[in-house]
Structures are given as structure tokens and as C-alpha cells.
Design a protein around this motif. Structure first.
Motif, mmCIF file in Angstrom:
data_model
loop_
_atom_site.group_PDB
_atom_site.id
_atom_site.type_symbol
_atom_site.label_atom_id
_atom_site.label_comp_id
_atom_site.label_asym_id
_atom_site.label_seq_id
_atom_site.Cartn_x
_atom_site.Cartn_y
_atom_site.Cartn_z
ATOM 1 N N MET A 1 0.854 -1.182 0.000
ATOM 2 C CA MET A 1 0.000 0.000 0.000
ATOM 3 C C MET A 1 0.892 1.235 0.000
ATOM 4 O O MET A 1 1.821 1.331 0.778
ATOM 5 N N PRO A 2 0.631 2.211 -0.862
ATOM 6 C CA PRO A 2 1.464 3.404 -0.902
ATOM 7 C C PRO A 2 1.267 4.262 0.330
ATOM 8 O O PRO A 2 0.231 4.214 0.980
ATOM 9 N N GLN A 3 2.285 5.042 0.625
ATOM 10 C CA GLN A 3 2.172 5.979 1.727
ATOM 11 C C GLN A 3 1.482 7.225 1.209
ATOM 12 O O GLN A 3 1.825 7.752 0.159
ATOM 13 N N LEU A 4 0.475 7.689 1.941
ATOM 14 C CA LEU A 4 -0.292 8.838 1.503
ATOM 15 C C LEU A 4 -0.129 9.986 2.477
ATOM 16 O O LEU A 4 -0.041 9.780 3.680
ATOM 17 N N THR A 5 -0.106 11.190 1.934
ATOM 18 C CA THR A 5 -0.078 12.375 2.769
ATOM 19 C C THR A 5 -1.202 13.281 2.309
ATOM 20 O O THR A 5 -1.447 13.404 1.115
ATOM 21 N N GLU B 1 -6.749 15.913 -2.938
ATOM 22 C CA GLU B 1 -6.484 14.494 -2.824
ATOM 23 C C GLU B 1 -5.414 14.147 -1.795
ATOM 24 O O GLU B 1 -4.713 15.000 -1.297
ATOM 25 N N MET B 2 -5.315 12.878 -1.562
ATOM 26 C CA MET B 2 -4.198 12.335 -0.820
ATOM 27 C C MET B 2 -3.139 12.057 -1.873
ATOM 28 O O MET B 2 -3.438 11.432 -2.884
ATOM 29 N N SER B 3 -1.940 12.550 -1.681
ATOM 30 C CA SER B 3 -0.925 12.328 -2.705
ATOM 31 C C SER B 3 0.041 11.238 -2.263
ATOM 32 O O SER B 3 0.290 11.061 -1.081
ATOM 33 N N ILE B 4 0.564 10.521 -3.224
ATOM 34 C CA ILE B 4 1.480 9.419 -2.952
ATOM 35 C C ILE B 4 2.841 10.002 -2.611
ATOM 36 O O ILE B 4 3.415 10.764 -3.374
ATOM 37 N N LYS B 5 3.325 9.626 -1.456
ATOM 38 C CA LYS B 5 4.581 10.144 -0.939
ATOM 39 C C LYS B 5 5.763 9.622 -1.755
ATOM 40 O O LYS B 5 5.776 8.479 -2.204
ATOM 41 N N SER B 6 6.760 10.449 -1.896
ATOM 42 C CA SER B 6 7.978 10.062 -2.599
ATOM 43 C C SER B 6 8.644 8.881 -1.882
ATOM 44 O O SER B 6 8.732 8.864 -0.655
ATOM 45 N N PRO B 7 9.161 7.917 -2.648
ATOM 46 C CA PRO B 7 9.863 6.780 -2.042
ATOM 47 C C PRO B 7 11.319 7.107 -1.684
ATOM 48 O O PRO B 7 12.053 6.232 -1.233
ATOM 49 N N CYS B 8 11.728 8.342 -1.851
ATOM 50 C CA CYS B 8 13.120 8.744 -1.591
ATOM 51 C C CYS B 8 13.509 8.450 -0.144
ATOM 52 O O CYS B 8 12.762 8.751 0.791
ATOM 53 N N ILE B 9 14.695 7.839 0.023
ATOM 54 C CA ILE B 9 15.224 7.577 1.371
ATOM 55 C C ILE B 9 16.585 8.264 1.554
ATOM 56 O O ILE B 9 17.383 7.855 2.372
ATOM 57 N N ASP B 10 16.805 9.301 0.771
ATOM 58 C CA ASP B 10 18.001 10.156 0.870
ATOM 59 C C ASP B 10 19.325 9.435 0.642
ATOM 60 O O ASP B 10 20.321 9.760 1.278
ATOM 61 N N ASN C 1 -0.917 11.172 -9.707
ATOM 62 C CA ASN C 1 -0.859 10.012 -8.819
ATOM 63 C C ASN C 1 -0.890 8.682 -9.560
ATOM 64 O O ASN C 1 -0.299 7.706 -9.096
ATOM 65 N N THR C 2 -1.537 8.632 -10.709
ATOM 66 C CA THR C 2 -1.568 7.374 -11.455
ATOM 67 C C THR C 2 -0.159 6.983 -11.893
ATOM 68 O O THR C 2 0.209 5.806 -11.813
ATOM 69 N N ARG C 3 0.629 7.952 -12.324
ATOM 70 C CA ARG C 3 2.015 7.670 -12.728
ATOM 71 C C ARG C 3 2.861 7.330 -11.504
ATOM 72 O O ARG C 3 3.689 6.424 -11.535
ATOM 73 N N ARG C 4 2.671 8.062 -10.419
ATOM 74 C CA ARG C 4 3.407 7.769 -9.181
ATOM 75 C C ARG C 4 3.131 6.349 -8.727
ATOM 76 O O ARG C 4 4.035 5.614 -8.343
ATOM 77 N N GLN C 5 1.862 5.953 -8.754
ATOM 78 C CA GLN C 5 1.487 4.609 -8.310
ATOM 79 C C GLN C 5 2.125 3.551 -9.194
ATOM 80 O O GLN C 5 2.573 2.521 -8.702
ATOM 81 N N LYS C 6 2.187 3.807 -10.498
ATOM 82 C CA LYS C 6 2.813 2.858 -11.411
ATOM 83 C C LYS C 6 4.287 2.665 -11.042
ATOM 84 O O LYS C 6 4.782 1.533 -11.022
ATOM 85 N N ILE C 7 4.977 3.744 -10.727
ATOM 86 C CA ILE C 7 6.388 3.662 -10.325
ATOM 87 C C ILE C 7 6.524 2.868 -9.026
ATOM 88 O O ILE C 7 7.397 2.004 -8.906
ATOM 89 N N ILE C 8 5.664 3.125 -8.070
ATOM 90 C CA ILE C 8 5.688 2.386 -6.797
ATOM 91 C C ILE C 8 5.437 0.902 -7.049
ATOM 92 O O ILE C 8 6.130 0.036 -6.506
ATOM 93 N N ASP C 9 4.463 0.604 -7.897
ATOM 94 C CA ASP C 9 4.123 -0.790 -8.198
ATOM 95 C C ASP C 9 5.253 -1.527 -8.919
ATOM 96 O O ASP C 9 5.360 -2.746 -8.813
ATOM 97 N N GLU C 10 6.086 -0.796 -9.643
ATOM 98 C CA GLU C 10 7.199 -1.394 -10.388
ATOM 99 C C GLU C 10 8.434 -1.657 -9.523
ATOM 100 O O GLU C 10 9.408 -2.240 -9.996
ATOM 101 N N ARG C 11 8.413 -1.236 -8.287
ATOM 102 C CA ARG C 11 9.596 -1.361 -7.433
ATOM 103 C C ARG C 11 10.149 -2.783 -7.324
ATOM 104 O O ARG C 11 11.361 -2.962 -7.435
ATOM 105 N N PRO C 12 9.325 -3.824 -7.146
ATOM 106 C CA PRO C 12 9.903 -5.175 -7.067
ATOM 107 C C PRO C 12 10.647 -5.564 -8.351
ATOM 108 O O PRO C 12 11.741 -6.130 -8.294
#
Length: 88
Positions: free
Chosen positions: A1-5, A28-37, A66-77
Motif C-alpha cells: 500500500m502506498p504511503q499517503l499524505t 487528494e491524498m498524494s502518494i509520498k515520494s519513495p526517496c530515502i536520501d 498520482n496514477t504515474r506515481r502509483q505505477k512507479i511504486i508498483d514497479e519497485r519489485p
């Protein structure tokens, strides 16, 4: 599940009254960046070894829908496996 802010929207009450509030409008609730610095990019894949995004995706994240952000998150594995294969 994506992190939402939650974004700040001064018209939440108006949206609630007319039924236009949902997860994908301007309040909306926006999908948080997956950046971990870490921000180090693999030379073979072009992916950040921390967040698994490309340089362009990192630069464009705030402007993405958000649709593009979610696609990137879903592609992480798949991206993590690609990075692992490139390291061998």
C-alpha cells in the motif's frame, strides 16, 4: 500500500457538501515520494539504489499525477530485481 499524505485544501467542506471529494482531485491524498536520501544512481540500470527511480522520475515526481506515481511504486519489485541482476 502506498504511503499517503493529505494536501491542505481550504475547501474540504465545499467538496463534502457537493460530493466531489475523492482521492484523486485537487484536495487528494498524494502518494509520498519513495526517496530515502541515498540518491546514488546505478550506471548500468540508471536506477537510484535507494528509491529505485530514474533521475527523470526523481526530478518530475512533484509534477506527476498520482496514477504515474502509483505505477512507479508498483514497479519497485521488478526494478529491485533488475538492479540485483545488474550487480552480478
Amino acid at each position: 500500500m502506498p504511503q499517503l499524505t493529505q494536501s491542505l485544501c481550504l475547501s474540504h467542506d465545499v467538496h463534502a457538501k457537493v460530493g466531489t471529494f475523492n482521492l484523486f482531485n485537487h484536495c487528494e491524498m498524494s502518494i509520498k515520494s519513495p526517496c530515502i536520501d541515498i540518491c546514488k544512481f546505478d550506471g548500468k540500470t540508471g536506477l537510484c539504489i535507494g528509491c529505485l527511480r530514474t533521475r527523470d522520475e526523481c526530478k518530475e515526481w512533484k509534477k506527476m499525477k498520482n496514477t504515474r506515481r502509483q505505477k512507479i511504486i508498483d514497479e519497485r519489485p521488478r526494478r529491485a530485481a533488475k538492479l540485483d541482476r545488474a550487480a552480478k
